[in-house]
Design an enzyme around this catalytic site. Structure first.
Site, PDB file in Angstrom:
ATOM      1  CG  HIS A 149      -1.674   1.356   1.432  1.00 21.75           C
ATOM      2  ND1 HIS A 149      -2.910   1.497   0.729  1.00 21.75           N
ATOM      3  CD2 HIS A 149      -1.750   2.349   2.073  1.00 21.75           C
ATOM      4  CE1 HIS A 149      -3.454   2.616   0.961  1.00 21.75           C
ATOM      5  NE2 HIS A 149      -2.751   3.020   1.655  1.00 21.75           N
ATOM      6  CG  ASP A 166     -11.836   4.590   6.388  1.00 23.29           C
ATOM      7  OD1 ASP A 166     -11.255   5.287   7.131  1.00 23.29           O
ATOM      8  OD2 ASP A 166     -11.405   4.443   5.082  1.00 23.29           O
ATOM      9  NE  ARG A 221      -9.461  11.362   9.721  1.00 25.22           N
ATOM     10  CZ  ARG A 221      -8.831  10.383   8.836  1.00 25.22           C
ATOM     11  NH1 ARG A 221      -9.055   9.129   8.521  1.00 25.22           N
ATOM     12  NH2 ARG A 221      -7.342  10.907   8.711  1.00 25.22           N
ATOM     13  CB  SER A 274      -8.252   5.695   8.132  1.00 21.88           C
ATOM     14  OG  SER A 274      -8.505   5.756   6.919  1.00 21.88           O
ATOM     15  CE  LYS A 327      -9.074   2.804   4.278  1.00 25.74           C
ATOM     16  NZ  LYS A 327      -9.229   3.964   3.564  1.00 25.74           N
TER      17      LYS A 327
HETATM   18  N1  URA Z   1      -5.536   7.033   3.447  1.00 24.53           N
HETATM   19  C1  URA Z   1      -6.373   6.699   4.051  1.00 24.53           C
HETATM   20  O1  URA Z   1      -6.949   5.609   3.576  1.00 24.53           O
HETATM   21  N2  URA Z   1      -7.008   6.970   5.163  1.00 24.53           N
HETATM   22  C2  URA Z   1      -6.628   8.328   5.607  1.00 24.53           C
HETATM   23  O2  URA Z   1      -6.884   8.753   6.841  1.00 24.53           O
HETATM   24  C3  URA Z   1      -5.550   8.981   4.880  1.00 24.53           C
HETATM   25  C4  URA Z   1      -5.054   8.592   3.668  1.00 24.53           C
END
Ligand code: URA
Ligand code: CA
Length: 440
Positions: A82, A161, A168, A183, A187
């Site tokens: 990622h 999320d 946010r 966050s 995932k």
């Molecule tokens: N990428 C994400 O998936 N979440 C965040 O909070 C910031 C970047």
């Protein structure tokens, strides 16, 4: 428990219990905790921070808010990577097939691009026919057949999320390091891999503007992985200039094909970052004993063409026209009405760049979205002709713009001039790579 008491507890800088965090996520996802209370909590977290244990509990509570992918019936160590978002970051399309060619199992869910950063899904879709929405059994079948599949996130992955991120975004709390870490990790944990390599970008084009913040984020995500029972390592790399030279969807697929065909030099930043990420993946997957062995393996899979073949197989199984995945045919995907040179107005040295502006320039030409509803043009974008540290003469080409719609041409051109900082003397050039954070 009254949620207002939990908000006050965090506002006072105290550590929340697992139960308090779990009830918060459940309550907010179900709707029993309203936006105004959650907003206040997010601001308290931004200001007071979280311990690694709190952030882990948060990530795991978010992960369990929706579907959790089970990859345990696939062979070997399931690997994922990622990147925290960059410009010209074509690493997935290079490293995923290369690691598969080395015997790895790569099962990855990617996102779309928004704003100045590109998304792997948009790049995949620039090859005609490619379908990134695949049922779970097809996704796993592709991994079984080729060792590599990259698809879009399935529908109900981490709904908490989605809801929290939207809040946010409008409450000034995106930049909280524990919120970013939980966050991203929620995932990654929900996607089911055993081992995850994170590429945390720092610099003008990245979420984390400073190296200190990037390392703090990297360390927290590695800690969350460890506490959640997964193998995670994080590399911190530079986003002060685009990683690859190409910025745009088909243009980046083309650069990946070039790299996998041995046409990108080993001292190129895109090549090097792929080696770093690939090496971590091979070591975590128990496929290489150390960095030297991993790099040797990765380079062999470039030289013998087997990495490119994996990419081709993956496109075919995703329904794409894999005939394009060929160094002699890939240019057909980037046919545009005009290619326009942006030339230097002065003599000097390219000391620094602002990657965000370069990403925005490509986006405005149609390569990316300003809003979720925008449609991307796969062929357009730009190819940088200079790197930080290069000497330029007046009239030298800084960037080639690939254009179909000239509506924003002037603004894109101006962004390139603003982004490329040319100085009389060569200033200090930032390195591409800053370090690796591992659980040890
Ligand atoms: N990428 C994400 O998936 N979440 C965040 O909070 C910031 C970047
Ligand atoms: Ca300038």
């Amino acid at each position: 428990m009254r949620f207002v008491d939990v908000i006050e507890k965090k506002a006072d800088g105290l550590v929340l219990s697992d139960e308090e965090i779990q009830e918060m996520i459940q309550g907010y996802t179900e709707g029993s905790i309203p936006d105004y209370q959650m907003s206040s909590m997010l601001m308290a977290i931004l200001q007071q921070g979280m311990t690694a244990q709190e952030a882990t509990t948060l990530a795991m509570a978010m992960m369990h808010s929706g579907d959790v992918v089970d990859l345990s019936d696939l062979p070997g160590v399931k690997l994922d990577k990622h990147s925290t978002g960059g410009v010209g970051d074509t690493t997935t399309l290079v490293v995923a097939p290369l690691v598969a060619a080395c015997g790895g199992t790569v099962a990855k869910m990617s996102g779309r691009g928004l704003g100045h950063t590109g998304g792997t899904l948009d790049k995949l879709e620039s090859v005609p026919g490619t379908c990134i929405e695949q049922p779970m059994d097809v996704f796993k079948d592709i991994v079984r057949k080729t060792g590599v599949a990259v698809i879009g996130q399935t529908g109900n992955l981490v709904p908490a999320d989605k809801k929290i991120y939207a809040l946010r975004d409008v409450t000034g709390t995106v930049r909280s390091i524990p919120l970013i870490a939980s966050s991203i990790m929620s995932k990654k944990l929900a996607s089911g891999a055993d081992a995850i390599v994170l590429d945390v970008k720092t610099g003008s084009g990245a979420f984390m503007r400073t190296k200190e913040d990037a390392f703090a984020l990297a360390k927290l995500m590695v800690d969350i992985g460890k506490l959640a029972g997964r193998r995670v390592s994080a590399v911190v790399t530079d986003m002060n200039q685009p990683l690859g030279l190409s910025v745009g969807n088909a243009l980046e697929v083309r650069e990946a094909v070039q790299l996998l065909s041995g046409e990108v030099s080993e001292d190129d930043p895109l090549f090097e970052v792929n080696m770093i990420l690939g090496s971590q993946m091979l070591q975590m997957g128990n496929l290489a004993k150390d960095d030297a062995e991993a790099r040797k393996m990765l380079k062999e899979k470039i030289a013998d063409g087997s990495g490119l073949l994996k990419l081709k197989e993956m496109f075919k199984l995703l329904g794409g026209d894999d005939s394009y995945i060929d160094i002699n045919k890939i240019d057909e995907l980037v046919k545009v009405e005009q290619v326009i040179d942006v030339c230097s107005k002065e003599d000097g040295f390219v000391t620094s760049m602002e990657a965000e502006k370069i990403g925005t320039a490509a986006q405005m030409l149609g390569a990316g979205r300003a809003t979720k509803e925008d449609v991307v043009d796969p062929a357009v974008g730009l190819i940088m002709q200079v790197r930080c540290g290069d000497q330029v003469k007046k009239g030298d080409v800084l960037a080639k713009l690939y254009v179909n719609d000239t509506k924003n041409l002037e603004e894109s051109t101006k962004l390139i001039y603003d982004a490329v900082h040319i100085t009389k003397e060569l200033g200090e050039v930032e390195p591409m790579f800053y370090g690796i954070v591992t659980p040890e």
